[in-house]
Write a protein that holds these residues in place. Structure first.
Motif, PDB file in Angstrom:
ATOM      1  N   LYS A   1       0.867  -1.186   0.000  1.00  0.00           N
ATOM      2  CA  LYS A   1       0.000   0.000   0.000  1.00  0.00           C
ATOM      3  C   LYS A   1       0.897   1.227   0.000  1.00  0.00           C
ATOM      4  CE  LYS A   1      -3.543   2.462   2.521  1.00  0.00           C
ATOM      5  NZ  LYS A   1      -4.468   2.557   3.623  1.00  0.00           N
ATOM      6  N   ILE A   2       0.397   2.319  -0.568  1.00  0.00           N
ATOM      7  CA  ILE A   2       1.152   3.573  -0.509  1.00  0.00           C
ATOM      8  C   ILE A   2       0.353   4.567   0.324  1.00  0.00           C
ATOM      9  CG2 ILE A   2       1.925   5.566  -1.865  1.00  0.00           C
ATOM     10  CD1 ILE A   2       2.723   3.641  -4.077  1.00  0.00           C
ATOM     11  N   THR A   3       1.017   5.179   1.299  1.00  0.00           N
ATOM     12  CA  THR A   3       0.382   6.205   2.119  1.00  0.00           C
ATOM     13  C   THR A   3       1.145   7.507   1.888  1.00  0.00           C
ATOM     14  OG1 THR A   3      -0.134   4.525   3.753  1.00  0.00           O
ATOM     15  CG2 THR A   3      -0.351   6.817   4.461  1.00  0.00           C
ATOM     16  N   ILE A   4       0.469   8.483   1.309  1.00  0.00           N
ATOM     17  CA  ILE A   4       1.143   9.745   0.986  1.00  0.00           C
ATOM     18  C   ILE A   4       0.906  10.737   2.126  1.00  0.00           C
ATOM     19  CG2 ILE A   4       1.227  11.668  -0.659  1.00  0.00           C
ATOM     20  CD1 ILE A   4       0.270   9.630  -2.814  1.00  0.00           C
ATOM     21  N   LEU A   5       1.975  11.362   2.603  1.00  0.00           N
ATOM     22  CA  LEU A   5       1.904  12.268   3.751  1.00  0.00           C
ATOM     23  C   LEU A   5       2.378  13.649   3.322  1.00  0.00           C
ATOM     24  CD1 LEU A   5       3.727   9.810   6.158  1.00  0.00           C
ATOM     25  CD2 LEU A   5       1.247  10.080   5.905  1.00  0.00           C
ATOM     26  N   ALA A   6       1.578  14.675   3.536  1.00  0.00           N
ATOM     27  CA  ALA A   6       1.984  16.008   3.066  1.00  0.00           C
ATOM     28  C   ALA A   6       1.088  17.080   3.659  1.00  0.00           C
ATOM     29  CB  ALA A   6       1.909  16.060   1.540  1.00  0.00           C
ATOM     30  N   ALA A   7       1.464  18.333   3.413  1.00  0.00           N
ATOM     31  CA  ALA A   7       0.694  19.491   3.882  1.00  0.00           C
ATOM     32  C   ALA A   7       0.522  20.464   2.720  1.00  0.00           C
ATOM     33  CB  ALA A   7       1.453  20.185   5.015  1.00  0.00           C
ATOM     34  N   GLY A   8      -0.535  21.278   2.802  1.00  0.00           N
ATOM     35  CA  GLY A   8      -0.730  22.374   1.856  1.00  0.00           C
ATOM     36  C   GLY A   8      -0.790  21.888   0.418  1.00  0.00           C
ATOM     37  N   THR A   9      -0.108  22.605  -0.455  1.00  0.00           N
ATOM     38  CA  THR A   9      -0.104  22.277  -1.870  1.00  0.00           C
ATOM     39  C   THR A   9       0.469  20.879  -2.119  1.00  0.00           C
ATOM     40  OG1 THR A   9      -0.074  24.563  -2.574  1.00  0.00           O
ATOM     41  CG2 THR A   9       0.959  22.998  -4.061  1.00  0.00           C
ATOM     42  N   SER A  10       1.472  20.499  -1.346  1.00  0.00           N
ATOM     43  CA  SER A  10       2.054  19.161  -1.515  1.00  0.00           C
ATOM     44  C   SER A  10       1.004  18.082  -1.263  1.00  0.00           C
ATOM     45  CB  SER A  10       3.238  18.970  -0.568  1.00  0.00           C
ATOM     46  OG  SER A  10       4.256  19.882  -0.891  1.00  0.00           O
ATOM     47  N   PHE A  11       0.066  18.366  -0.342  1.00  0.00           N
ATOM     48  CA  PHE A  11      -1.008  17.403  -0.081  1.00  0.00           C
ATOM     49  C   PHE A  11      -1.895  17.236  -1.317  1.00  0.00           C
ATOM     50  CE2 PHE A  11      -5.466  16.779   1.389  1.00  0.00           C
ATOM     51  CZ  PHE A  11      -5.351  15.443   1.774  1.00  0.00           C
ATOM     52  N   TYR A  12      -2.126  18.340  -2.022  1.00  0.00           N
ATOM     53  CA  TYR A  12      -2.962  18.223  -3.222  1.00  0.00           C
ATOM     54  C   TYR A  12      -2.245  17.441  -4.325  1.00  0.00           C
ATOM     55  CZ  TYR A  12      -5.942  21.597  -0.856  1.00  0.00           C
ATOM     56  OH  TYR A  12      -6.753  22.205   0.050  1.00  0.00           O
ATOM     57  N   ALA A  13      -0.919  17.535  -4.357  1.00  0.00           N
ATOM     58  CA  ALA A  13      -0.172  16.672  -5.293  1.00  0.00           C
ATOM     59  C   ALA A  13      -0.400  15.218  -4.902  1.00  0.00           C
ATOM     60  CB  ALA A  13       1.314  17.021  -5.270  1.00  0.00           C
ATOM     61  N   GLY A  14      -0.401  14.959  -3.582  1.00  0.00           N
ATOM     62  CA  GLY A  14      -0.632  13.597  -3.103  1.00  0.00           C
ATOM     63  C   GLY A  14      -2.033  13.098  -3.441  1.00  0.00           C
ATOM     64  N   LEU A  15      -3.035  13.990  -3.307  1.00  0.00           N
ATOM     65  CA  LEU A  15      -4.409  13.595  -3.636  1.00  0.00           C
ATOM     66  C   LEU A  15      -4.527  13.211  -5.105  1.00  0.00           C
ATOM     67  CD1 LEU A  15      -7.056  16.021  -2.061  1.00  0.00           C
ATOM     68  CD2 LEU A  15      -6.691  13.603  -1.585  1.00  0.00           C
ATOM     69  N   THR A  16      -3.830  13.960  -5.958  1.00  0.00           N
ATOM     70  CA  THR A  16      -3.841  13.647  -7.388  1.00  0.00           C
ATOM     71  C   THR A  16      -3.171  12.290  -7.612  1.00  0.00           C
ATOM     72  OG1 THR A  16      -3.375  16.012  -7.671  1.00  0.00           O
ATOM     73  CG2 THR A  16      -3.402  14.673  -9.665  1.00  0.00           C
ATOM     74  N   ALA A  17      -2.044  12.097  -6.921  1.00  0.00           N
ATOM     75  CA  ALA A  17      -1.270  10.867  -7.132  1.00  0.00           C
ATOM     76  C   ALA A  17      -2.079   9.627  -6.760  1.00  0.00           C
ATOM     77  CB  ALA A  17       0.014  10.925  -6.309  1.00  0.00           C
ATOM     78  N   ARG A  18      -2.996   9.774  -5.799  1.00  0.00           N
ATOM     79  CA  ARG A  18      -3.796   8.618  -5.387  1.00  0.00           C
ATOM     80  C   ARG A  18      -4.528   8.010  -6.604  1.00  0.00           C
ATOM     81  NH1 ARG A  18      -8.612   9.459  -1.243  1.00  0.00           N
ATOM     82  NH2 ARG A  18      -9.382  10.534  -3.069  1.00  0.00           N
ATOM     83  N   TYR A  19      -5.089   8.887  -7.459  1.00  0.00           N
ATOM     84  CA  TYR A  19      -5.795   8.378  -8.643  1.00  0.00           C
ATOM     85  C   TYR A  19      -4.833   7.602  -9.541  1.00  0.00           C
ATOM     86  CZ  TYR A  19      -9.640  11.581  -7.478  1.00  0.00           C
ATOM     87  OH  TYR A  19     -10.664  12.232  -6.847  1.00  0.00           O
ATOM     88  N   TRP A  20      -3.641   8.154  -9.725  1.00  0.00           N
ATOM     89  CA  TRP A  20      -2.655   7.498 -10.604  1.00  0.00           C
ATOM     90  C   TRP A  20      -2.200   6.158 -10.018  1.00  0.00           C
ATOM     91  CZ3 TRP A  20       0.239  12.770 -10.808  1.00  0.00           C
ATOM     92  CH2 TRP A  20      -0.296  13.563 -11.842  1.00  0.00           C
ATOM     93  N   MET A  21      -1.933   6.162  -8.696  1.00  0.00           N
ATOM     94  CA  MET A  21      -1.437   4.923  -8.074  1.00  0.00           C
ATOM     95  C   MET A  21      -2.488   3.821  -8.193  1.00  0.00           C
ATOM     96  SD  MET A  21       1.592   5.346  -7.258  1.00  0.00           S
ATOM     97  CE  MET A  21       2.758   6.694  -7.092  1.00  0.00           C
ATOM     98  N   GLU A  22      -3.744   4.193  -8.058  1.00  0.00           N
ATOM     99  CA  GLU A  22      -4.801   3.189  -8.156  1.00  0.00           C
ATOM    100  C   GLU A  22      -4.986   2.722  -9.601  1.00  0.00           C
ATOM    101  OE1 GLU A  22      -7.508   4.704  -4.348  1.00  0.00           O
ATOM    102  OE2 GLU A  22      -8.040   5.343  -6.378  1.00  0.00           O
ATOM    103  N   SER A  23      -5.121   3.697 -10.520  1.00  0.00           N
ATOM    104  CA  SER A  23      -5.517   3.301 -11.872  1.00  0.00           C
ATOM    105  C   SER A  23      -4.337   2.858 -12.736  1.00  0.00           C
ATOM    106  CB  SER A  23      -6.272   4.443 -12.555  1.00  0.00           C
ATOM    107  OG  SER A  23      -5.418   5.552 -12.685  1.00  0.00           O
ATOM    108  N   ILE A  24      -3.162   3.456 -12.553  1.00  0.00           N
ATOM    109  CA  ILE A  24      -2.019   3.102 -13.409  1.00  0.00           C
ATOM    110  C   ILE A  24      -1.158   2.015 -12.768  1.00  0.00           C
ATOM    111  CG2 ILE A  24       0.064   3.991 -14.541  1.00  0.00           C
ATOM    112  CD1 ILE A  24      -1.364   6.733 -14.670  1.00  0.00           C
ATOM    113  N   ALA A  25      -0.955   2.145 -11.428  1.00  0.00           N
ATOM    114  CA  ALA A  25      -0.064   1.180 -10.772  1.00  0.00           C
ATOM    115  C   ALA A  25      -0.827   0.023 -10.143  1.00  0.00           C
ATOM    116  CB  ALA A  25       0.772   1.901  -9.708  1.00  0.00           C
TER     117      ALA A  25
END
Ligand code: G6P
Length: 607
Positions: free
Chosen positions: A292-316
């Motif tokens: 499992k991947i757990t992305i940890l971040a704050a502010g704008t970096s958190f929104y990069a993490g939220l975007t990455a969740r879609y990619w990790m699920e659908s692409i990876a």
């Protein structure tokens, strides 16, 4: 957040320190001050407000001395007054400090009971008093430091100057960043290598809990229990030439325009430009073992993490959550063996993200740092590092670091997906080609900057603005709203388009601009229905879409922005650009300070 500098030089210290503090301005602050030792005694100048106010004080009342400490303060304990500005002085000791001394109340009570008088309401002043009391008892400043360090709790960095000691600075760090600079017959200390760049590029980074004795002849480093240790000297990657606005009005504008290059450099940190194959840094290199991947971040970096969740699920094809570091840090989250946490941070110093990283480790996760600063604390504490190659970012509102993070995440998702067999070679190649095309498309968007001016004028006059997006565009809606409120102080909310009917729809009338982020992807038709709901209530629609989206919906928009066609997977990187431009141009229109918005800090090193 607070900026620290210390100088032992053969030249007057005040101008060197002012110059270093100017390079730390980007961190955000609301008062500033300097202290030097001259003729054996401490001298100090402080001012509320920006460095220009301190400069005026110095012009009226110059500060001699070749040894000194300086500070820009971002208020935590007490308002940004002259009295609360650093350096704080008690007897023969002056201190500048970043972070929080958590047990300051108990220490203050003890010191007051012993007869100490405090000048400020800050937590910092207890450090000056504790050290002064030890020195008054007859011990050396170094011994005083060894005695005081174990008494302090919290996350902090501080630097100490002592009357009568023209060749001595004491520096300490626990969780907050601090870099020591080595010169030729000179020694320096600063919050980061950026502050020290014109003075030296020879840097020694203190480890967590270390404290150091600086003299012109060299530096000694000690661990928290007083054991002397050697910390490796490194050559900083930051050069003085990298720190400038060029021909741009603000760092933020420059950094928005740096993005084609930042994205291209980051891309090639993950994807081999020759073969098109992507590589995985540890601990993701065992791709099949990642539970499992757990992305940890704050502010704008958190929104990069939220975007990455879609990619990790659908692409990876990997289970993935994005967690706010400030919440995750204290959670007893249940995470699988073989899980990997990714700590995402432009600065690599956000304290909440660092603490979340430590929590993830204690919960059995291996950690990858996705950071923009190679020497940062988060990079050093992680099991592996992937660097975004955005270059130094100074605008408080993150821009190029965000799109670089998105690029790195998409590269990782492609590499993981290919290594795990979740996508075949052809699909991996399609995605790599799509990603390779992004810098050029971003450049096209930037060339049409003028296009955004009338919309930005509209936003600058609004009281409330809504940003809507679905799927991969949802985090971009959140980021757009964050950018606008950060730098223009216009209230803005980002919402999942489908959630609008559960609340924000009540706000919509003809005064509320609604920015709809809608490339013509798999979510487009549903977002179109939400746009119709906005229009039915008289809301003013700003539609960000592509040619096909414009064909379908353009007529219903008050403002239509047509972006270049790209594959749906890379669209978030491209659509980040117009929301950044809108916020920036609205700030210029309103006359707010885009680079240093009120109350905000670039690198948040408090909890
Ligand atoms: C502050 C900055 C933001 C940044 C956030 C996280 O709030 O103003 O621009 O996104 O911290 O910072 P980091 O350095 O961890 O990415």
């Amino acid at each position: 957040m607070c900026g620290i500098v210390g100088v032992l030089s053969a030249q007057p210290a005040a101008p060197l320190m002012m110059d270093a503090l100017r390079r730390l301005e980007y961190r955000g602050y609301d008062s500033a001050g300097l202290a030097t030792v001259t003729g054996g005694t401490l001298a100090r100048r402080r001012a509320a407000g920006k460095l220009a106010a301190l400069q005026e004080v110095l012009e009226r009342d110059p500060l001699a001395g070749m040894s000194g400490i300086g500070h820009t303060r971002w208020a935590t304990h007490g308002p940004p007054t002259v009295e609360n500005a650093h350096p704080h002085v008690a007897g023969r000791v002056a201190v500048v400090h970043n972070g929080i001394i958590e047990n300051h109340a108990a220490l203050r009570a003890e010191l007051v009971a012993a007869g100490a008088t405090f000048e400020s309401t800050t937590d910092t002043e207890v450090v000056a008093h504790l050290l002064d009391r030890e020195i008054a008892d007859g011990v050396s400043p170094e011994q005083a430091m060894a005695r005081v360090m174990p008494r302090l709790t919290g996350a902090f960095a501080f630097v100490v100057l002592v009357a009568g000691q023209e060749d001595l600075l004491l520096a300490a760090r626990r969780a907050s960043p601090l870099a020591i600079g080595l010169g030729d017959g000179a020694a320096f200390v600063g919050s980061d290598a950026v502050a020290l760049a014109p003075l030296t590029r020879r840097i020694v980074y203190l480890e967590d809990g270390d404290w150091a004795v600086l003299r012109r002849s060299g530096v000694q480093v000690f661990t928290g229990d007083g054991t002397q240790v050697i910390r490796r000297e490194q050559v900083s990657t930051v050069s003085a030439a990298m720190i400038g606005k060029g021909n741009y009005r603000h760092f933020m504008e420059k950094e928005i325009h740096d993005q084609p290059e930042a994205i291209a450099h980051t891309l090639h940190a993950v994807i081999d430009p020759g073969t098109g194959s992507a590589t995985l840094p540890p601990p993701l290199d065992d791709a099949l073992g990642v539970a499992k991947i757990t992305i940890l971040a704050a502010g704008t970096s958190f929104y990069a993490g939220l975007t990455a969740r879609y990619w990790m699920e659908s692409i990876a094809g990997i289970a993935c959550e994005a967690e706010l570091a400030s919440e995750f840090r204290d959670r007893r989250a249940v995470l699988p063996a073989g899980g990997v946490a990714i700590a995402v941070s432009q600065s690599g110093e956000s304290l909440d993200t660092l603490m979340a990283l430590r929590n993830a480790k204690s919960l059995g996760q291996r950690v990858l740092a996705l950071v923009n600063v190679p020497e940062s604390t988060i990079a050093r504490e992680a099991d592996g590092v992937l660097l975004t190659r955005a270059g130094p970012e100074f605008g408080v509102a993150s821009t190029k670091a965000f799109t670089a993070q998105l690029t790195a995440f998409l590269g990782l998702a492609i590499a993981l997906g290919a290594a795990r067999g979740h996508i075949d070679e052809g699909e991996a190649l399609r995605l790599v080609i799509a990603l390779e095309g992004v810098p050029g498309r971003v450049a096209t968007v930037l060339e049409a900057e003028e296009r955004y001016l009338p919309i930005a004028r509209d936003l600058a006059r609004a009281r409330d603005v809504l940003y809507l997006g679905r799927g991969l565009s949802y985090p971009i809606a959140l980021e757009g709203a964050l950018k606008l409120k950060e730098i223009t102080y216009v209230h803005a909310e980002g919402y999942a388009a489908g959630e609008m009917k559960h609340g924000p729809i009540a706000l919509i009338d003809e005064h509320v601009p609604v920015i709809i982020v809608a490339p013509s992807d798999g979510w487009f038709d549903k977002t179109a229905s939400n746009m119709a709901e906005v229009r039915a209530r008289g809301g003013r629609v700003v539609l960000l879409t592509d040619a096909a989206g414009a064909e379908a919906l353009g007529e219903g928009a008050d403002h239509l922005v047509i972006l270049p066609d790209v594959a749906a997977e890379v669209a978030p990187i491209l659509y980040a650009i117009p929301v950044q431009l809108l916020a920036y141009l609205a700030a210029v229109e309103k006359g707010t300070d885009a680079d240093q918005p009120r109350n905000l800090a670039k690198s948040v090193t408090v909890e």
